[in-house]
Design a protein around this motif. Structure first.
Motif, PDB file in Angstrom:
ATOM      1  N   GLY A   1       1.046  -1.156   0.077  1.00 51.65           N
ATOM      2  CA  GLY A   1      -0.118   0.070  -0.044  1.00 51.65           C
ATOM      3  C   GLY A   1       0.683   1.197  -0.023  1.00 51.65           C
ATOM      4  N   ILE A   2       2.082   1.139   0.032  1.00 54.00           N
ATOM      5  CA  ILE A   2       3.083   2.352  -0.193  1.00 54.00           C
ATOM      6  C   ILE A   2       2.776   3.303  -1.284  1.00 54.00           C
ATOM      7  CG2 ILE A   2       4.745   1.205  -1.125  1.00 54.00           C
ATOM      8  CD1 ILE A   2       6.758   3.016   0.408  1.00 54.00           C
ATOM      9  N   SER A   3       2.618   4.455  -1.043  1.00 58.13           N
ATOM     10  CA  SER A   3       2.202   5.503  -2.036  1.00 58.13           C
ATOM     11  C   SER A   3       3.439   5.868  -3.009  1.00 58.13           C
ATOM     12  CB  SER A   3       1.577   6.752  -1.464  1.00 58.13           C
ATOM     13  OG  SER A   3       1.429   7.605  -2.586  1.00 58.13           O
ATOM     14  N   PRO A   4       3.348   5.688  -4.352  1.00 59.51           N
ATOM     15  CA  PRO A   4       4.506   6.021  -5.256  1.00 59.51           C
ATOM     16  C   PRO A   4       4.872   7.790  -4.892  1.00 59.51           C
ATOM     17  CG  PRO A   4       2.725   5.837  -6.548  1.00 59.51           C
ATOM     18  CD  PRO A   4       2.370   4.936  -5.141  1.00 59.51           C
ATOM     19  N   GLU A   5       3.927   8.224  -4.306  1.00 61.68           N
ATOM     20  CA  GLU A   5       4.288   9.760  -4.175  1.00 61.68           C
ATOM     21  C   GLU A   5       5.323  10.089  -3.167  1.00 61.68           C
ATOM     22  OE1 GLU A   5       0.450  11.310  -2.710  1.00 61.68           O
ATOM     23  OE2 GLU A   5      -0.289  11.201  -4.649  1.00 61.68           O
ATOM     24  N   LEU A   6       5.666   9.056  -2.222  1.00 59.83           N
ATOM     25  CA  LEU A   6       6.662   9.283  -1.339  1.00 59.83           C
ATOM     26  C   LEU A   6       7.910   9.396  -1.976  1.00 59.83           C
ATOM     27  CD1 LEU A   6       5.966   6.802   1.383  1.00 59.83           C
ATOM     28  CD2 LEU A   6       5.623   9.024   1.492  1.00 59.83           C
ATOM     29  N   ILE A   7       8.117   8.511  -3.260  1.00 58.45           N
ATOM     30  CA  ILE A   7       9.489   8.522  -4.082  1.00 58.45           C
ATOM     31  C   ILE A   7       9.280   9.887  -4.788  1.00 58.45           C
ATOM     32  CG2 ILE A   7      10.706   7.653  -6.137  1.00 58.45           C
ATOM     33  CD1 ILE A   7      10.466   5.722  -3.281  1.00 58.45           C
ATOM     34  N   ASP A   8       8.519  10.516  -5.226  1.00 56.56           N
ATOM     35  CA  ASP A   8       8.054  11.774  -5.935  1.00 56.56           C
ATOM     36  C   ASP A   8       8.585  12.845  -5.068  1.00 56.56           C
ATOM     37  OD1 ASP A   8       7.339  10.493  -8.284  1.00 56.56           O
ATOM     38  OD2 ASP A   8       5.274  10.488  -7.508  1.00 56.56           O
ATOM     39  N   ILE A   9       8.245  12.888  -3.821  1.00 55.55           N
ATOM     40  CA  ILE A   9       8.533  13.980  -2.841  1.00 55.55           C
ATOM     41  C   ILE A   9      10.213  14.002  -2.540  1.00 55.55           C
ATOM     42  CG2 ILE A   9       8.534  14.475  -0.402  1.00 55.55           C
ATOM     43  CD1 ILE A   9       5.908  13.220  -0.361  1.00 55.55           C
ATOM     44  N   TYR A  10      10.661  12.809  -2.493  1.00 52.51           N
ATOM     45  CA  TYR A  10      11.976  12.926  -2.313  1.00 52.51           C
ATOM     46  C   TYR A  10      12.759  13.623  -3.615  1.00 52.51           C
ATOM     47  CZ  TYR A  10      11.977  10.090   1.893  1.00 52.51           C
ATOM     48  OH  TYR A  10      12.077   9.700   3.005  1.00 52.51           O
ATOM     49  N   VAL A  11      12.243  13.084  -4.790  1.00 56.98           N
ATOM     50  CA  VAL A  11      12.713  13.580  -6.048  1.00 56.98           C
ATOM     51  C   VAL A  11      12.656  15.145  -6.189  1.00 56.98           C
ATOM     52  CG1 VAL A  11      12.652  13.829  -8.479  1.00 56.98           C
ATOM     53  CG2 VAL A  11      12.607  11.478  -7.100  1.00 56.98           C
ATOM     54  N   ASP A  12      11.403  15.419  -5.801  1.00 60.33           N
ATOM     55  CA  ASP A  12      11.094  17.029  -5.835  1.00 60.33           C
ATOM     56  C   ASP A  12      11.870  17.550  -4.810  1.00 60.33           C
ATOM     57  OD1 ASP A  12       9.263  16.431  -7.712  1.00 60.33           O
ATOM     58  OD2 ASP A  12       7.334  16.315  -6.226  1.00 60.33           O
ATOM     59  N   LYS A  13      12.111  17.130  -3.829  1.00 65.29           N
ATOM     60  CA  LYS A  13      12.717  17.912  -2.677  1.00 65.29           C
ATOM     61  C   LYS A  13      14.352  17.895  -3.087  1.00 65.29           C
ATOM     62  CE  LYS A  13       9.642  18.999   0.247  1.00 65.29           C
ATOM     63  NZ  LYS A  13       9.232  20.631   0.612  1.00 65.29           N
ATOM     64  N   GLY A  14      14.737  17.384  -4.103  1.00 67.22           N
ATOM     65  CA  GLY A  14      16.183  17.627  -4.457  1.00 67.22           C
ATOM     66  C   GLY A  14      17.110  16.427  -3.653  1.00 67.22           C
ATOM     67  N   TYR A  15      16.731  15.131  -3.478  1.00 67.68           N
ATOM     68  CA  TYR A  15      17.480  14.247  -2.869  1.00 67.68           C
ATOM     69  C   TYR A  15      18.616  13.653  -3.677  1.00 67.68           C
ATOM     70  CZ  TYR A  15      15.491  13.961   1.894  1.00 67.68           C
ATOM     71  OH  TYR A  15      15.241  14.340   3.297  1.00 67.68           O
ATOM     72  N   GLU A  16      19.767  13.228  -3.319  1.00 69.07           N
ATOM     73  CA  GLU A  16      20.699  13.042  -4.152  1.00 69.07           C
ATOM     74  C   GLU A  16      20.957  11.563  -4.448  1.00 69.07           C
ATOM     75  OE1 GLU A  16      24.285  15.720  -3.068  1.00 69.07           O
ATOM     76  OE2 GLU A  16      23.034  15.685  -1.235  1.00 69.07           O
ATOM     77  N   GLY A  17      20.132  10.703  -3.585  1.00 64.41           N
ATOM     78  CA  GLY A  17      19.914   9.277  -3.972  1.00 64.41           C
ATOM     79  C   GLY A  17      19.218   8.545  -2.832  1.00 64.41           C
ATOM     80  N   LEU A  18      18.860   7.508  -3.282  1.00 64.15           N
ATOM     81  CA  LEU A  18      17.754   6.863  -2.523  1.00 64.15           C
ATOM     82  C   LEU A  18      18.134   5.418  -2.375  1.00 64.15           C
ATOM     83  CD1 LEU A  18      14.287   8.015  -4.496  1.00 64.15           C
ATOM     84  CD2 LEU A  18      15.296   8.725  -2.514  1.00 64.15           C
ATOM     85  N   VAL A  19      17.975   4.809  -1.155  1.00 61.53           N
ATOM     86  CA  VAL A  19      18.224   3.305  -0.958  1.00 61.53           C
ATOM     87  C   VAL A  19      16.658   2.761  -0.523  1.00 61.53           C
ATOM     88  CG1 VAL A  19      19.263   1.793   0.545  1.00 61.53           C
ATOM     89  CG2 VAL A  19      20.323   3.707  -0.022  1.00 61.53           C
ATOM     90  N   ILE A  20      16.284   1.737  -1.516  1.00 63.24           N
ATOM     91  CA  ILE A  20      15.201   0.962  -1.426  1.00 63.24           C
ATOM     92  C   ILE A  20      15.517  -0.254  -0.579  1.00 63.24           C
ATOM     93  CG2 ILE A  20      13.286   0.029  -2.394  1.00 63.24           C
ATOM     94  CD1 ILE A  20      13.529   2.976  -2.841  1.00 63.24           C
ATOM     95  N   GLU A  21      14.476  -0.373   0.724  1.00 61.83           N
ATOM     96  CA  GLU A  21      14.519  -1.477   1.336  1.00 61.83           C
ATOM     97  C   GLU A  21      13.428  -2.394   0.843  1.00 61.83           C
ATOM     98  OE1 GLU A  21      13.971  -2.920   6.175  1.00 61.83           O
ATOM     99  OE2 GLU A  21      15.169  -0.953   5.732  1.00 61.83           O
TER     100      GLU A  21
END
Length: 438
Positions: free
Chosen positions: A314-334
Motif C-alpha cells: 500500500g505504499i504510495s509512489p508519491e513518497l518517492i516523488d517527494i524525495y525527487v522533488d525535494k532534491g534528494y541526491e540518492g535513494l536506498v530502497i529496502e
C-alpha cells in the motif's frame, strides 16, 4: 534521564527541580528526601527520592500531595584527580565519547548517573583501564544516539583521525546502541586505519546490577590491542558476562531492544570473540584488514540528502516523488524478498533514475542477498538502472550511498562504488549457516 509528560509538567508548575528536598504524602504515609533524576526503568508517573536513611524509593504521584521543603543543587561529582600511571611500556589508547550509557559514572551519594566527560571520570568508573593502556579520554559531544546524524559522523571521523595521527595505538568510541551500527558503517567508509577502531556501548546503565558497561568496555580495550585494524563493534556475545563479540562495523545490526547480546553479525560470523583478555578469531578463513597494513587516511565528503525507504503493501509512489522533488541526491530502497517493490513504485523510481538520482536496492529480509533477475518486477527495476548491492544491509547501503555520492556525481562511478566490496560490506561467500546467530 529527565521526567516527562504529566510528571514534568507538574514539577515545572510546582517549581521543583532535581536536587530539591521534597515531602510526599500518600495513603497516610509521608516521605521526605532529595528528588533524584529519573532512572530509565522507572514508571513514568513515579518520582524517585533519596531518604535520609540513604535508600532510594519511588512514589507514584497519583493522588499524592507533594511539597517542596528546600531548594537544592544538582548533584556534582568532586573527587581528587586520578593517577593515570603513564608508562612507555603500555599502548596509547584513545577513548572518545559521543554519549550513551557506557560512558557514565554514578554519584553514590545521590544515586544519580552522569555522563563521563573526562579521563578522570572514566578511570574512576573503570580503574582497571590503567593496567592495560595509557588512556586519553575526551567527549567530542554528548547526545542521545537517536540524534546522531552525518554531521556528527564527520566530526567523529576527524577526531579519530587526529587521535591516530597523534600516536594512538587504538581508538574506542563510546556510543549509544540504537544507531551504533549506522555510525560504525559510516566510519568504515570515511577512514582508512592502520589501528583498531572499536565502537562499544551498554544496554543497561551503570547503576544497575546487570549493567554490561564494564564488560563491553574492557573487551573493547582488548580488541584495540589486537591485529584487527578495522572499524568494529564490541558488545556482549550472550546474555551472560563471560565474552563479547567483535563485529565488522558495516556487517552488524542491533536486533533486540533490551538484551545485552543485542548485536548480531548479518550474513557472516563475528570477526572474533573476546574473553579473559584474549581475542580468538571465530572464522580463521575470514579476511580482514591487519594492523599497519593500511596508511591512515580520511575522506569525509558525504552527500547532504540521501533517503532510506522501506517498501510495504500500500505504499504510495508519491513518497518517492517527494524525495525527487525535494532534491534528494540518492535513494536506498529496502525492498521485499529478493529486492522488489510494487509496479506503481517502479514507475516513480524510473522517474528518479531518469533524473540521474542513484537508486540502490537492498532487502528487508536482512539474511540472504538480492537477486533481481528471478521475477519480472526485479527485471523491470534493473531495466530502470536500479543498483542491486548483493547482501549489503540497508543501513550500510544508506551510509555507503551518502559517502559514494560525496565522492562523485557520475552515475557510472557511483554504481561502481556501490557494487564494489571496499571494506568487507559485501559477503562474497554467503552461506545458509549465517541465517541464525552462532
Amino acid at each position: 534521564m529527565v521526567y516527562e509528560g504529566y510528571v514534568r509538567d507538574f514539577l515545572e508548575l510546582s517549581d521543583i527541580n532535581v536536587g530539591d528536598i521534597i515531602k510526599i504524602e500518600k495513603d497516610n504515609i509521608t516521605h521526605k528526601g532529595m528528588l533524584l533524576e529519573k532512572p530509565d526503568y522507572s514508571n513514568e508517573n513515579t518520582l524517585i527520592i533519596k531518604l535520609n536513611s540513604g535508600y532510594n524509593i519511588g512514589v507514584d504521584i497519583q493522588d499524592a500531595k507533594i511539597e517542596k521543603i528546600a531548594d537544592g543543587e544538582k548533584p556534582k561529582i568532586e573527587l581528587d584527580p586520578v593517577d593515570k600511571q603513564i608508562s612507555s611500556d603500555k599502548d596509547n589508547l584513545s577513548i572518545l565519547s559521543t554519549g550513551g550509557t557506557v560512558a557514565s559514572v554514578i554519584d553514590y551519594k545521590t544515586g544519580a548517573v552522569h555522563p563521563a566527560f573526562t579521563a578522570d571520570d572514566l578511570l574512576r568508573a573503570t580503574p582497571e583501564l590503567v593496567d592495560y593502556a595509557n588512556i586519553n579520554a575526551k567527549a567530542i559531544f554528548n547526545i542521545l544516539s537517536e540524534n546522531m546524524n552525518p554531521e556528527y559522523w564527520i566530526k567523529t571521523a576527524n577526531s579519530i583521525y587526529d587521535e591516530i595521527n597523534n600516536g594512538a595505538d587504538g581508538v574506542i568510541i563510546a556510543h549509544g546502541t540504537d544507531t551504533m551500527h549506522y555510525t560504525a558503517s559510516a566510519l568504515s567508509f570515511m577512514l582508512d586505519t592502520p589501528v583498531p577502531i572499536v565502537l562499544t556501548g551498554a544496554q543497561r546503565s551503570s547503576d544497575r546490577p546487570s549493567s554490561d558497561a564494564f564488560t563491553n568496555l574492557m573487551a573493547s580495550v582488548t580488541a584495540t590491542k589486537s591485529d584487527i585494524a578495522e572499524v568494529c563493534i564490541c558488545m556482549h556475545s550472550t546474555e551472560d558476562d563471560p565474552s563479547c563479540d567483535l563485529h565488522r562495523g558495516n556487517r552488524a545490526r542491533k536486533m533486540h531492544t533490551s538484551r545485552r547480546d543485542t548485536f548480531t553479525s548479518i550474513n557472516m560470523n563475528p570477526l572474533a570473540r573476546i574473553s579473559n583478555n584474549k581475542v580468538k578469531m571465530v572464522d580463521e578463513e575470514v579476511e580482514y584488514f591487519k594492523r599497519d597494513s593500511t596508511e591512515l587516511a580520511i575522506n569525509d565528503n558525504l552527500a547532504e540528502k540521501v533517503a532510506l525507504v522501506k517498501m510495504y503493501p500500500g505504499i504510495s509512489p508519491e513518497l518517492i516523488d517527494i524525495y525527487v522533488d525535494k532534491g534528494y541526491e540518492g535513494l536506498v530502497i529496502e525492498g521485499t524478498g529478493l529486492g522488489h517493490c510494487s509496479d506503481e513504485v517502479i514507475t516513480a523510481i524510473a522517474r528518479a533514475t531518469d533524473e540521474n538520482i542513484p537508486v540502490v536496492m537492498t532487502s528487508q529480509c536482512l539474511f540472504g542477498r538480492t537477486n533481481m533477475n528471478v521475477y519480472s518486477s526485479g527485471r523491470r527495476l534493473l531495466h530502470e538502472n536500479v543498483i542491486p548491492v548483493a547482501d549489503m544491509l540497508p543501513e550500510t547501503a544508506y551510509t555507503k550511498l551518502l559517502w559514494a555520492v560525496g565522492q562523485s556525481d557520475e552515475s557510472d562511478e557511483i554504481r561502481y562504488i556501490m557494487q564494489s566490496n571496499l571494506k568487507g560490506e559485501i559477503n562474497t561467500t554467503l552461506s545458509q549457516r549465517y541465517f541464525i546467530k552462532n
